[in-house]
Design a protein around this motif. Structure first.
Motif, PDB file in Angstrom:
ATOM      1  N   GLY A 106       3.464  -2.770  -1.884  1.00  0.00           N
ATOM      2  CA  GLY A 106       2.614  -1.771  -2.436  1.00  0.00           C
ATOM      3  C   GLY A 106       1.482  -2.039  -2.872  1.00  0.00           C
ATOM      4  O   GLY A 106       0.402  -1.393  -2.428  1.00  0.00           O
ATOM      5  N   MET A 107       1.151  -3.344  -3.566  1.00  0.00           N
ATOM      6  CA  MET A 107      -0.120  -3.557  -3.865  1.00  0.00           C
ATOM      7  C   MET A 107      -0.883  -4.139  -3.007  1.00  0.00           C
ATOM      8  O   MET A 107      -2.108  -3.787  -2.985  1.00  0.00           O
ATOM      9  N   ILE A 108      -0.356  -4.697  -1.997  1.00  0.00           N
ATOM     10  CA  ILE A 108      -1.162  -4.889  -0.471  1.00  0.00           C
ATOM     11  C   ILE A 108      -1.825  -3.644  -0.105  1.00  0.00           C
ATOM     12  O   ILE A 108      -2.685  -3.571   0.246  1.00  0.00           O
ATOM     13  N   LEU A 109      -0.665  -2.631   0.285  1.00  0.00           N
ATOM     14  CA  LEU A 109      -0.976  -1.290   0.796  1.00  0.00           C
ATOM     15  C   LEU A 109      -2.255  -0.743   0.056  1.00  0.00           C
ATOM     16  O   LEU A 109      -3.001  -0.038   0.459  1.00  0.00           O
ATOM     17  N   ALA A 110      -2.028  -0.767  -1.363  1.00  0.00           N
ATOM     18  CA  ALA A 110      -2.796  -0.024  -2.208  1.00  0.00           C
ATOM     19  C   ALA A 110      -4.553  -0.482  -2.216  1.00  0.00           C
ATOM     20  O   ALA A 110      -5.325   0.224  -2.380  1.00  0.00           O
ATOM     21  N   LEU A 111      -4.507  -1.772  -1.548  1.00  0.00           N
ATOM     22  CA  LEU A 111      -6.046  -2.332  -1.424  1.00  0.00           C
ATOM     23  C   LEU A 111      -6.432  -1.894  -0.019  1.00  0.00           C
ATOM     24  O   LEU A 111      -7.636  -2.219   0.226  1.00  0.00           O
ATOM     25  N   GLY A 112      -5.773  -1.406   0.684  1.00  0.00           N
ATOM     26  CA  GLY A 112      -6.023  -1.098   2.249  1.00  0.00           C
ATOM     27  C   GLY A 112      -5.466  -1.929   3.421  1.00  0.00           C
ATOM     28  O   GLY A 112      -4.318  -2.569   2.907  1.00  0.00           O
ATOM     29  N   ASP A 129      -7.871  -4.593 -11.564  1.00  0.00           N
ATOM     30  CA  ASP A 129      -7.274  -3.799 -12.808  1.00  0.00           C
ATOM     31  C   ASP A 129      -5.805  -3.559 -12.487  1.00  0.00           C
ATOM     32  O   ASP A 129      -5.503  -3.093 -11.648  1.00  0.00           O
ATOM     33  N   ALA A 130      -4.989  -4.471 -13.164  1.00  0.00           N
ATOM     34  CA  ALA A 130      -3.877  -4.799 -13.000  1.00  0.00           C
ATOM     35  C   ALA A 130      -2.895  -3.257 -13.213  1.00  0.00           C
ATOM     36  O   ALA A 130      -2.217  -2.884 -12.233  1.00  0.00           O
ATOM     37  N   GLU A 131      -3.057  -2.626 -14.250  1.00  0.00           N
ATOM     38  CA  GLU A 131      -2.484  -1.535 -14.515  1.00  0.00           C
ATOM     39  C   GLU A 131      -2.662  -0.405 -13.423  1.00  0.00           C
ATOM     40  O   GLU A 131      -1.595   0.339 -12.973  1.00  0.00           O
ATOM     41  N   ALA A 132      -4.050  -0.177 -13.048  1.00  0.00           N
ATOM     42  CA  ALA A 132      -4.238   0.749 -12.163  1.00  0.00           C
ATOM     43  C   ALA A 132      -3.724   0.495 -10.636  1.00  0.00           C
ATOM     44  O   ALA A 132      -3.284   1.223 -10.097  1.00  0.00           O
ATOM     45  N   LEU A 133      -3.663  -1.060 -10.432  1.00  0.00           N
ATOM     46  CA  LEU A 133      -3.163  -1.230  -8.904  1.00  0.00           C
ATOM     47  C   LEU A 133      -1.702  -1.215  -8.952  1.00  0.00           C
ATOM     48  O   LEU A 133      -1.101  -0.723  -8.050  1.00  0.00           O
ATOM     49  N   LEU A 134      -0.755  -1.443 -10.114  1.00  0.00           N
ATOM     50  CA  LEU A 134       0.349  -1.400 -10.138  1.00  0.00           C
ATOM     51  C   LEU A 134       0.833   0.117  -9.912  1.00  0.00           C
ATOM     52  O   LEU A 134       1.700   0.376  -9.141  1.00  0.00           O
ATOM     53  N   ALA A 135       0.074   0.995 -10.479  1.00  0.00           N
ATOM     54  CA  ALA A 135       0.615   2.484 -10.771  1.00  0.00           C
ATOM     55  C   ALA A 135       0.079   2.965  -9.068  1.00  0.00           C
ATOM     56  O   ALA A 135       1.006   3.768  -8.564  1.00  0.00           O
ATOM     57  N   ALA A 136      -0.922   2.514  -8.628  1.00  0.00           N
ATOM     58  CA  ALA A 136      -1.219   3.022  -7.083  1.00  0.00           C
ATOM     59  C   ALA A 136      -0.049   2.384  -6.098  1.00  0.00           C
ATOM     60  O   ALA A 136       0.236   3.045  -5.232  1.00  0.00           O
ATOM     61  N   ASP A 195       2.331   8.017  -1.830  1.00  0.00           N
ATOM     62  CA  ASP A 195       1.448   8.052  -0.368  1.00  0.00           C
ATOM     63  C   ASP A 195       1.681   6.502  -0.116  1.00  0.00           C
ATOM     64  O   ASP A 195       1.704   6.316   1.140  1.00  0.00           O
ATOM     65  N   ILE A 196       1.701   5.661  -0.890  1.00  0.00           N
ATOM     66  CA  ILE A 196       1.910   4.126  -0.525  1.00  0.00           C
ATOM     67  C   ILE A 196       3.380   4.200  -0.037  1.00  0.00           C
ATOM     68  O   ILE A 196       3.643   3.243   1.084  1.00  0.00           O
ATOM     69  N   ALA A 197       4.328   4.660  -0.544  1.00  0.00           N
ATOM     70  CA  ALA A 197       5.884   4.523  -0.191  1.00  0.00           C
ATOM     71  C   ALA A 197       5.895   4.923   1.079  1.00  0.00           C
ATOM     72  O   ALA A 197       6.534   4.685   2.299  1.00  0.00           O
ATOM     73  N   ALA A 198       5.246   6.320   1.655  1.00  0.00           N
ATOM     74  CA  ALA A 198       5.016   6.869   2.717  1.00  0.00           C
ATOM     75  C   ALA A 198       4.395   5.987   3.919  1.00  0.00           C
ATOM     76  O   ALA A 198       4.909   5.582   5.009  1.00  0.00           O
ATOM     77  N   GLN A 199       3.288   5.018   3.468  1.00  0.00           N
ATOM     78  CA  GLN A 199       2.883   4.239   4.263  1.00  0.00           C
ATOM     79  C   GLN A 199       3.509   3.045   4.792  1.00  0.00           C
ATOM     80  O   GLN A 199       3.758   2.477   5.806  1.00  0.00           O
ATOM     81  N   TYR A 200       4.424   2.429   3.765  1.00  0.00           N
ATOM     82  CA  TYR A 200       5.289   1.252   3.978  1.00  0.00           C
ATOM     83  C   TYR A 200       6.296   1.855   4.857  1.00  0.00           C
ATOM     84  O   TYR A 200       6.776   1.062   5.841  1.00  0.00           O
ATOM     85  N   ALA A 201       6.777   3.112   4.812  1.00  0.00           N
ATOM     86  CA  ALA A 201       7.899   3.542   5.815  1.00  0.00           C
ATOM     87  C   ALA A 201       7.159   3.740   7.359  1.00  0.00           C
ATOM     88  O   ALA A 201       7.960   3.380   8.170  1.00  0.00           O
ATOM     89  N   GLN A 202       6.132   4.018   7.002  1.00  0.00           N
ATOM     90  CA  GLN A 202       5.219   4.415   8.384  1.00  0.00           C
ATOM     91  C   GLN A 202       5.099   2.908   9.259  1.00  0.00           C
ATOM     92  O   GLN A 202       5.465   2.761  10.521  1.00  0.00           O
ATOM     93  N   ASN A 203       4.890   1.934   8.395  1.00  0.00           N
ATOM     94  CA  ASN A 203       4.768   0.489   8.950  1.00  0.00           C
ATOM     95  C   ASN A 203       6.185   0.113   9.637  1.00  0.00           C
ATOM     96  O   ASN A 203       6.178  -0.623  10.662  1.00  0.00           O
TER      97      ASN A 203
END
Length: 214
Positions: free
Chosen positions: A96-102, A142-149, A154-162
Motif C-alpha cells: 500500500g505504501m508503494i501504491l499510495a505514492l502512485g 511523512d511516515a504517519e501520512a503515508l502509512l495512513a494513506a 481506495d488503496i485496497a481497491a487498487q491492490y485488488a485491481q492489480n
C-alpha cells in the motif's frame, strides 16, 4: 516514452534481485517503469501453480538456497544467507505504501526497491509498521501520512485491481515485465528484455493445444 509494466510482490526474492537492473535498463532506454504490486500467492495459486507450502522440500531448498545465492552473486546484490525470518508475514501495508505514492516516478521506484532491499538484505519484517515508518522517513516522506494513506479503502481497491489485472494477463509469478504486450517472466529475462528494446524478437509461431483436464 514507452512504458514497462512491472508486476511483482513487495517481498519477492527475484523482484529484489532484478530491481536495480530493471531500473538501470529503464533509465538507459527512456522507459517508464509502471508499478503493479500484487499479492503473489493468490495470483499464483489462481493460475494453478502450487503454493510454496505445498511444494517439495527439495524445491524449496533449491529456490531459497542455491538459486538466490547464484543470482545475488551474478547481480552483485547482497542477500541474507537464509529464508527471511518474516517471509510469510502480511506485506499488504508495504504494498500500500508503494501504491499510495502512485504507479510511476522516482519516489515509487525508490520505495519499491527499499522495501525489497530491507526484506532481503536486512531481514526486515514487512508487516512491522514501525519499520515501515522508519523506512518512509528515511526516504523523505511523512511516515504517519503515508502509512495512513497506505491503509485506505481506495488503496485496497487498487491492490485488488492489480491482482485481477495480473490474472487477466496470465501472470505466473514475480517479477513479470510486460513491454508492449510482450511478457518477460522472471528477472533472469532482463537481458532478453533489454535486447527487445533495440531488436524486437520475431512474432511467436508457437501454438499449443488446450490443456485437457485429467
Amino acid at each position: 516514452m514507452r512504458d514497462l509494466t512491472y508486476y511483482y510482490s513487495a517481498h519477492s526474492a527475484f523482484a529484489y534481485l532484478g530491481s536495480a537492473r530493471v531500473m538501470q535498463i529503464c533509465a538507459g532506454h527512456g522507459l517508464t517503469l509502471v508499478h503493479r504490486p500484487i499479492p503473489l500467492s493468490p495470483v499464483v495459486e489462481a493460475q494453478g501453480s502450487l503454493p510454496f507450502r505445498a511444494r517439495t522440500q527439495a524445491h524449496v531448498d533449491y529456490f531459497f538456497g542455491r538459486e538466490i545465492e547464484r543470482w545475488a552473486e551474478y547481480r552483485e546484490v547482497p542477500v541474507v544467507p537464509f529464508r527471511p525470518t518474516h517471509h510469510d508475514a502480511d506485506y499488504t501495508v508495504a504494498s500500500g505504501m508503494i501504491l499510495a505514492l502512485g504507479d510511476r516516478g522516482v519516489q515509487v521506484d525508490a520505495m519499491a526497491h527499499a522495501l525489497l532491499e530491507a526484506h532481503w538484505r536486512d531481514d526486515a519484517d514487512l508487516s512491522d509498521t514501525q519499520m515501515l515508518g522508519a523506512l518512509a522517513t528515511w526516504l523523505g516522506h511523512d511516515a504517519e501520512a503515508l502509512l495512513a494513506a497506505a491503509q485506505t479503502p481506495d488503496i485496497a481497491a487498487q491492490y485488488a485491481q492489480n491482482a485481477q489485472a495480473a490474472l487477466d494477463a496470465g501472470i505466473m509469478g514475480s517479477p513479470t515485465y510486460i513491454l508492449e504486450g510482450e511478457m518477460f517472466y522472471g528477472q533472469d529475462r532482463l537481458e532478453m528484455l533489454e535486447r527487445a528494446l533495440t531488436r524486437p524478437f520475431a512474432p511467436t509461431r508457437w501454438s499449443n493445444p488446450p490443456v485437457q483436464a485429467t
